[in-house]
Motif scaffolding. Sequence first.
Motif, PDB file in Angstrom:
ATOM      1  N   VAL A  42      -9.241  -9.412   0.803  1.00 55.96           N
ATOM      2  CA  VAL A  42      -8.378  -9.868  -0.283  1.00 55.96           C
ATOM      3  C   VAL A  42      -7.804  -8.677  -1.038  1.00 55.96           C
ATOM      4  O   VAL A  42      -6.620  -8.629  -1.375  1.00 55.96           O
ATOM      5  N   MET A  43      -8.646  -7.686  -1.275  1.00 53.65           N
ATOM      6  CA  MET A  43      -8.174  -6.533  -2.045  1.00 53.65           C
ATOM      7  C   MET A  43      -7.204  -5.687  -1.234  1.00 53.65           C
ATOM      8  O   MET A  43      -6.211  -5.192  -1.752  1.00 53.65           O
ATOM      9  N   GLU A  44      -7.511  -5.517   0.043  1.00 55.83           N
ATOM     10  CA  GLU A  44      -6.656  -4.663   0.872  1.00 55.83           C
ATOM     11  C   GLU A  44      -5.278  -5.273   1.082  1.00 55.83           C
ATOM     12  O   GLU A  44      -4.271  -4.574   1.111  1.00 55.83           O
ATOM     13  N   ASN A  45      -5.216  -6.595   1.265  1.00 59.59           N
ATOM     14  CA  ASN A  45      -3.979  -7.224   1.713  1.00 59.59           C
ATOM     15  C   ASN A  45      -3.249  -8.025   0.637  1.00 59.59           C
ATOM     16  O   ASN A  45      -2.373  -8.817   0.958  1.00 59.59           O
ATOM     17  N   ASN A  46      -3.583  -7.800  -0.618  1.00 63.76           N
ATOM     18  CA  ASN A  46      -2.878  -8.457  -1.738  1.00 63.76           C
ATOM     19  C   ASN A  46      -2.864  -9.968  -1.604  1.00 63.76           C
ATOM     20  O   ASN A  46      -1.853 -10.626  -1.823  1.00 63.76           O
ATOM     21  N   ILE A  47      -4.010 -10.527  -1.234  1.00 62.84           N
ATOM     22  CA  ILE A  47      -4.061 -11.976  -1.057  1.00 62.84           C
ATOM     23  C   ILE A  47      -4.182 -12.632  -2.422  1.00 62.84           C
ATOM     24  O   ILE A  47      -4.902 -12.144  -3.302  1.00 62.84           O
ATOM     25  N   ASP A 140       3.922 -20.089  -5.965  1.00 61.95           N
ATOM     26  CA  ASP A 140       3.982 -18.693  -6.404  1.00 61.95           C
ATOM     27  C   ASP A 140       2.752 -18.449  -7.262  1.00 61.95           C
ATOM     28  O   ASP A 140       2.645 -18.960  -8.364  1.00 61.95           O
ATOM     29  N   TYR A 141       1.820 -17.696  -6.726  1.00 57.41           N
ATOM     30  CA  TYR A 141       0.598 -17.456  -7.494  1.00 57.41           C
ATOM     31  C   TYR A 141       0.754 -16.176  -8.302  1.00 57.41           C
ATOM     32  O   TYR A 141       1.384 -15.221  -7.864  1.00 57.41           O
ATOM     33  N   ASP A 154       0.599  -0.433   0.094  1.00 58.08           N
ATOM     34  CA  ASP A 154       0.986  -0.423   1.505  1.00 58.08           C
ATOM     35  C   ASP A 154       1.306  -1.806   2.045  1.00 58.08           C
ATOM     36  O   ASP A 154       1.776  -1.938   3.169  1.00 58.08           O
ATOM     37  N   VAL A 155       1.026  -2.844   1.270  1.00 56.62           N
ATOM     38  CA  VAL A 155       1.190  -4.210   1.763  1.00 56.62           C
ATOM     39  C   VAL A 155       2.086  -4.972   0.791  1.00 56.62           C
ATOM     40  O   VAL A 155       1.977  -4.800  -0.421  1.00 56.62           O
ATOM     41  N   THR A 156       2.959  -5.836   1.337  1.00 63.25           N
ATOM     42  CA  THR A 156       3.837  -6.607   0.455  1.00 63.25           C
ATOM     43  C   THR A 156       3.055  -7.716  -0.230  1.00 63.25           C
ATOM     44  O   THR A 156       1.939  -8.057   0.148  1.00 63.25           O
ATOM     45  N   VAL A 157       3.693  -8.290  -1.244  1.00 66.29           N
ATOM     46  CA  VAL A 157       3.177  -9.500  -1.877  1.00 66.29           C
ATOM     47  C   VAL A 157       4.058 -10.645  -1.414  1.00 66.29           C
ATOM     48  O   VAL A 157       5.276 -10.533  -1.453  1.00 66.29           O
TER      49      VAL A 157
END
Lengths: 252, 477, 174
Positions: A42-47, A140-141, A154-157
């Motif tokens: 969750v933290m790495e991938n902006n979940i 939209d969270y 490094d990862v989009t939202v």
Amino acid sequence: MTTQTKIPETSIGQSTAGQGKWGMVIDQDMCTGCQACVAACVMENNISFVGEDDLAYGRGMHWIRIERFWQGDFPKVSSSFQPMLCQQCGHAPCEPVCPVYASVQSAAEEINLQVYNRCVGTRYCANNCPYQVRTFNWRDYTRPEPLNNQLNPDVTVRRMGVMEKCTFCIQRINAVEDKAASENRQIKDGEMVPACAQACPAYAITFGRIDDPNSKVSQKARDGRGFMALEELGTLPRVTYLKGGSSHGSNG
Amino acid sequence: MAAMAKAMQPAHAGELEDPRENLLYDPRPRSEMNDMVMDAMQTAGWKFWVVTIVLALFVLIGLFGVWGYLILNGMGVAGVTRPIYWGAFLVDVVFWIGISHAGAFVSALLRVFKTGFHHAITRVAEFMAVFGIIQAGLSVFFHMGRVWLFYWMIPIPNERGIWPDFHSPLMWDFMAITTYMIVSTLYLILPLIPDLAMARDRSTGWRKKLYRILALGFRGTEGDWKHLRAAIKIFSFAMIPVMVSVTTVVSWDFALATRAGWSSTVFGPFFVIGAFHSGVAALVVILVLIRSTMKNMKYFIRPETLDALGKLMLIISMVWAYFYFNDYMVPWYGGDSLERLVLKFHETGPFAWMFYSMLIFNAVIPWALLWNKKIRRMPWVMFTIGLLIVVGMWFERFLIVPGTLTISTDPFTWRVYQISWVEISLTLGTLAFFALLYLIVSRFLPFISPWEVQEGQASHTIRKVGKATLPSASEID
Amino acid sequence: MSDATTLLALFQDVDPAADAIEKLREMGLSNDQMNVVSGIPFQEEILGRPIVRTHVPRIALGGAIAGFAIAVFLIWGVPLLYPLYVGGQPMFPIPPLLVLGFELIMLGMLTSAFLGVFIDSRFPSYEPALYAPEVSDGKIALFFDCPADKQVKFKEAMKSLGAESVRMVEAQEL
């Protein structure tokens, strides 16, 4: 230890189970179910965090989850659990059904890409995944302050209406490959670690090149305890589970 | 001719019915039929306008307003979740495609086989095809997560550097539904042209201007008729495979997925016959409503039309039951644990009331009632039977889409679908929109095709055979 | 031609109209000088008229072929342009070609048939033309050229065969 591996020709369409470039082994006998992998992912991938109500209705967006099953009646109840994530299938049922080419096979990395920008939200891919590992942005969270400072640049939202799933931390794969290319060498075995493997305190998750027969992950995949989830469906998953005893979940 | 028929007394009561009950054997002058049709278009009581305004308001708020709310807030306001990613919207898609296809099919099939009862109902059926497919298209748009990007699915040159993926059943769906939308509209327009010419000749003012433009200069010369009828013939024959193929392609959205209960080879024909079932029933509902609310329609839409449609409904209901049983029997016997679980969920789960209602509405009631000629000729009984079948078929689609998706291959994710107010409002909104389109169009397009009725009446006569006077039809085509 | 006028004879039923057409031929008119406009279609054999050729079926066939060509482009041309692997399926699949090919054949065929009607009948045409509004009331209108000096003779012939009315007409706005 450096391994010099010749990268084989792409064999998409002719691959068999266990073939491909990147693969994972999850040792269920070591896994404690602590969910550190879930938190790390969750933290790495902006979940996004969906809130209590949505989560209770099954809308949690975890790309890896610890599935827990109860067996038996009280007092002889037992539980078993299994980490489940995108199996990066060789013949992925989720890929051909997308009308806009948002879920395609990466020819270079031989994993399944989810192109967020392209997704129009028909959700056929999620219906077709036998592992049900795809998650959808139902709304939209928001991330209230100061949680937004935790976002990984490094990862989009992702916005609402877009499908997402585990990418084997492709941002880390790309970073590691870039570094290796700039240093004019091959990737070392163990250099590329996805967030879940990195966080696991029991070293239950191993990741690496399964086209290299000497890599750690290939050696572990050859373990006698190895099985693949829903292998009979012919999806050719890249994730091997290790479990002693019966290979289909129940631990007696 | 009329006196002869009247004087005929059957040897046994009820043996030979008076053929003049049939529209084609009870001809009136064409000018009178034209008057009736024009009158029906131009006369409407206050009740008509009240209903129209109420429906228009519901469509505005309950359909488009709520749709806007859905777009702004995302799919989360609907009841869909993992693993039931498709819910009421997809049920509506299949439902409306079913109704729409039966409209074109009934019109085409009856024309191809030159049945005696199609002349009065083809226009209403063709309207049902066009209005129904509009609702189906709307329902497709409802379910998309980012619907404002729907144009990415259109295969035209673009600047995005990529085209849509035709491996996907959704793209075949897109092309098939677009094909069907276009051809059913064209199939509506072609036989309408001579009627628009008739309206042009009998109108004044703004109506005349409108009909003059729409009639395209049609006069009725030999060339006009020849080309028109060549095209109508091609359409009639082609509509039947188009209808079967488009319904099958829609069924493949489900059958080609790897879900238990969906991955069934019988889905193609099953959906086709389901479409007929709900569609013919909806046609009967609409015909009874038109007959009882619109002026002069009682001459055209007669109990004998409902009688014939009722026989068709009975046969279709049996074929539906046959295909449903096929789809049921194989997993029941086959032993795949997930498939058996899906059946068990349908029969004993929270939607079991839908399962049993569906069987009763779709099979038991038609079989119990429709074999009886008296019942088939009672308009309001046929209306009720038709309405129950339509509801039963909606339940059937509900069981197929969210009902089956509950049981995924991963038991950890099993979840029962809870329909939301947004989905209910949008479903009812499409129903209201469908009715509203009929009401609006009734003001300026004729619901009956007088030229086709006259053509039919010209080829049907009552003649003396031995001691009896019998109806006979000749092929003047 | 300067002294030829167009007469219109209106008939209620088919039989008198067919007799009238034969009579006109006997009186020296050729098929080209007669025009039948009716409220419902009649087969040419019923009225004894030459068969009208229609191009609609051929246009429809052309449309069907064009539709299939588009389907081939979509199923096989697009993967050629944008080769993307999906789910282990072949890049140039055949079953989707059959599905989409059928749909687009039908779409091409039917839209061309529709346009064929426009082309063959020269729709839309809002120019003044020979027409009688009674036609849409189911009557059969027989337009024929006749030399000005023989008008009375033709009128009587038509009336004797059952024409409701015979009058001189010019092309009028519809």
